[in-house]
Scaffold this motif. Sequence first.
Motif, PDB file in Angstrom:
ATOM      1  N   TYR A 192     -21.294  29.982  84.725  1.00  0.00           N
ATOM      2  CA  TYR A 192     -22.532  29.251  84.434  1.00  0.00           C
ATOM      3  C   TYR A 192     -23.467  29.425  85.631  1.00  0.00           C
ATOM      4  O   TYR A 192     -23.041  29.331  86.787  1.00  0.00           O
ATOM      5  CB  TYR A 192     -22.235  27.762  84.215  1.00  0.00           C
ATOM      6  N   ALA A 193     -24.775  29.661  85.343  1.00  0.00           N
ATOM      7  CA  ALA A 193     -25.755  29.773  86.433  1.00  0.00           C
ATOM      8  C   ALA A 193     -27.121  29.331  85.912  1.00  0.00           C
ATOM      9  O   ALA A 193     -27.509  29.674  84.779  1.00  0.00           O
ATOM     10  CB  ALA A 193     -25.812  31.203  86.947  1.00  0.00           C
ATOM     11  N   ASP A 194     -27.848  28.530  86.722  1.00  0.00           N
ATOM     12  CA  ASP A 194     -29.233  28.174  86.353  1.00  0.00           C
ATOM     13  C   ASP A 194     -30.128  28.309  87.582  1.00  0.00           C
ATOM     14  O   ASP A 194     -29.649  28.463  88.709  1.00  0.00           O
ATOM     15  CB  ASP A 194     -29.290  26.763  85.753  1.00  0.00           C
ATOM     16  N   ASN A 195     -31.420  28.326  87.333  1.00  0.00           N
ATOM     17  CA  ASN A 195     -32.393  28.487  88.432  1.00  0.00           C
ATOM     18  C   ASN A 195     -33.092  27.183  88.752  1.00  0.00           C
ATOM     19  O   ASN A 195     -34.247  27.168  89.163  1.00  0.00           O
ATOM     20  CB  ASN A 195     -33.418  29.559  88.068  1.00  0.00           C
ATOM     21  N   GLY A 196     -32.337  26.084  88.560  1.00  0.00           N
ATOM     22  CA  GLY A 196     -32.921  24.769  88.759  1.00  0.00           C
ATOM     23  C   GLY A 196     -33.059  24.393  90.224  1.00  0.00           C
ATOM     24  O   GLY A 196     -32.929  25.231  91.129  1.00  0.00           O
ATOM     25  N   VAL A 197     -33.281  23.091  90.442  1.00  0.00           N
ATOM     26  CA  VAL A 197     -33.538  22.592  91.796  1.00  0.00           C
ATOM     27  C   VAL A 197     -32.273  22.544  92.638  1.00  0.00           C
ATOM     28  O   VAL A 197     -32.322  22.410  93.854  1.00  0.00           O
ATOM     29  CB  VAL A 197     -34.171  21.181  91.740  1.00  0.00           C
ATOM     30  N   GLY A 198     -31.106  22.672  91.979  1.00  0.00           N
ATOM     31  CA  GLY A 198     -29.852  22.610  92.722  1.00  0.00           C
ATOM     32  C   GLY A 198     -29.534  21.193  93.145  1.00  0.00           C
ATOM     33  O   GLY A 198     -30.240  20.245  92.812  1.00  0.00           O
ATOM     34  N   ALA A 229     -34.239  23.286  85.214  1.00  0.00           N
ATOM     35  CA  ALA A 229     -34.107  24.748  85.141  1.00  0.00           C
ATOM     36  C   ALA A 229     -34.929  25.299  84.001  1.00  0.00           C
ATOM     37  O   ALA A 229     -35.082  24.668  82.953  1.00  0.00           O
ATOM     38  CB  ALA A 229     -32.644  25.128  84.941  1.00  0.00           C
ATOM     39  N   THR A 230     -35.464  26.475  84.201  1.00  0.00           N
ATOM     40  CA  THR A 230     -36.197  27.180  83.141  1.00  0.00           C
ATOM     41  C   THR A 230     -35.332  28.292  82.525  1.00  0.00           C
ATOM     42  O   THR A 230     -35.656  28.815  81.471  1.00  0.00           O
ATOM     43  CB  THR A 230     -37.478  27.811  83.711  1.00  0.00           C
ATOM     44  N   LEU A 231     -34.252  28.655  83.228  1.00  0.00           N
ATOM     45  CA  LEU A 231     -33.367  29.717  82.726  1.00  0.00           C
ATOM     46  C   LEU A 231     -31.906  29.348  83.017  1.00  0.00           C
ATOM     47  O   LEU A 231     -31.558  29.013  84.150  1.00  0.00           O
ATOM     48  CB  LEU A 231     -33.692  31.056  83.408  1.00  0.00           C
TER      49      LEU A 231
END
Length: 651
Positions: A601-607, A583-585
């Motif tokens: 919690y939340a991220d913009n990663g690959v999941g 994730a970058t954010l």
Amino acid sequence: MKLWRVTSPFYFLIWGVILFTSILSTLGQTEEVKAPSLEVLDSISKCYELSKSDSLSIQQRLKYVSSFLEKALFYERDSLIYNGLMQKTMLLSKSRMLDSAIAYSYQLYDFANQNLDTTYMLKASIKLGFYHKKNNKPTKAFQYYNEAFKISRKRKDSLVAGKSLLQMANIQSTLGDYSGSKTTAIDGVKYLENTNDLKSLAGLYHIISVANREQKNYIGAIEYNEKALKIDATNRGTQILKNTRANILADQKKYKHAISILSGLALDSLIKKNKNSYARVLGNLGYIKWLQDKDDRNAETLLLQSMKLREEIQDVQGLIANNIHLAKYYFDKNIVKSLKYAESAYQYALEQHSLTSIIESLSLIFKLKEETNDEAKVYDKIHNELIDITQRNREIYAVTKYENDKLITENLELETEKAKLEVEKAKEERENIIYLFGSIILILSTGFVVYLLQQRHKRERIRDVFNAETRISKKLHDELANDVYHVMTQIQNKRNDHEVLDKLEDIYSRTRDISRENSNFKINKDFVHELSGMLSSYGSLETKIIIKDIDDIHWSSITPEKKIIIHRIIQELMVNMKKHSQATLVAVTFKKGLKTHEISYADNGVGVAKNDIIYSSGLQNAENRIKTIGGSFIFDSEEGKGFKARIHFPN
């Protein structure tokens, strides 16, 4: 012969069956004849509706109700018979055919009595009381109102019981039996004082007030007059009660106050529109003005004006009072005029069969006329009749009153016995409740102690885990990691084996990470800085960490055990992000609630695939941790769409 002996009972049985069947058939035919068709029912119904039509004359309505009643009796329909008799008695009364109205009322009473129907027995009794009263039969009227009282008392109908006693007290008051009327009215108050029929209650108070006035108990008269005025809001009721008050005040020689009340009534526009009420006010005002000043000429004018109004409306009862007042007014001024009005009052009283008025007018005639043999005979006869009626009425009610008092006493005894049983039952119930509450308190106390011990044990376990993790972390860092680093240094100095060095460095990094993940942290007032610092430590040039509203939650009110769990779960999420998400954010948001707090919690990663989440040991550990403090951990993710999680924990 033997054959006959065997078969004869059989033949008798056959003939019996045939005869019984024939009788049943005949009865069935009779019932069929008495079962009205729809057309007949419609015709009967139409007759009844026409008998209630106000657009028709009374005679036409009587004709229709007679036809209706005839058919109802023929078809033996009880409900129709009741309706027909009720309607016919009412119409006969309206047409002033009181004897016929009374006859049909008796028929109604007998029919209801035959059917043991107390509802219509009560209605018939009230009708008979009313019609006999209108027909100047006070003893009969009193008898049937007394019957209505007895029935309503058995039916526990306080309203009708009180109204019946009101009518009985009215009859006694009209006959001059003020002691009897007062007793009956007081009994009536007991039945009506807890009902909504304020008009009837005011009527009973009025009768008591009048009785007290006649018995010279003026304080009691005013007291009950005031009680009646407080609850009777009708214009006619107020006007009558104020008239009575003026008369009570006049009896006390408080003429000025009495005249003030009547003068106010005389100016009332509503009273002026009603000739009967206006004539009563003017008559009383004129008479009291004369009592105040025997030479007041305005008194004569008012009395004559009242007389004229009553003649116009043919108010015979009012004319009796007016003539007696005028006879008294002229008594010392003009004997001829005084005698004329006294005799006029006497004639009207005879016409109305008003026994008390006959006595009063005759007492004036005796004083004004020289030859009074005929009048004296009438006086004697009426006086004896009045005494006889009063005595009979008292005897009628005396028996009923005795029965009523006996019933009340029996009910009181039953209620006392019932109260004793209820007290004993209540005592037993209280003891049971005390035992029950004692048991509940014991169970709750035991449960509470067990709960406290469990919570204490749970807290100790959490602290033990925390301490164990801290020891492992310290040991990993202080011993294992340093030893690995020392070996790396030795190898580097003795031989330049980069592959071995790389492997050892990887071991060192992983050991350091484990140490950091399980390291000790502050759970006191610096917890916010610790948590914020831990989150920030996972940031880098490639990954930006956003922390929102962490200070909104009052961390000082949260127990140390909860802080440990929250710290470890968030740390698990950050480790998971660092290792897998790319994730970058990353955003971590804190939200305060009344009963529960929320961390998002939340991220913009690959999941990650849902199945991988389920089998992730780290996230399972986080879920198990949050459950120990009564919280919940909800996560959501799909490949390529980042990772989200929500943590709820109790305040």
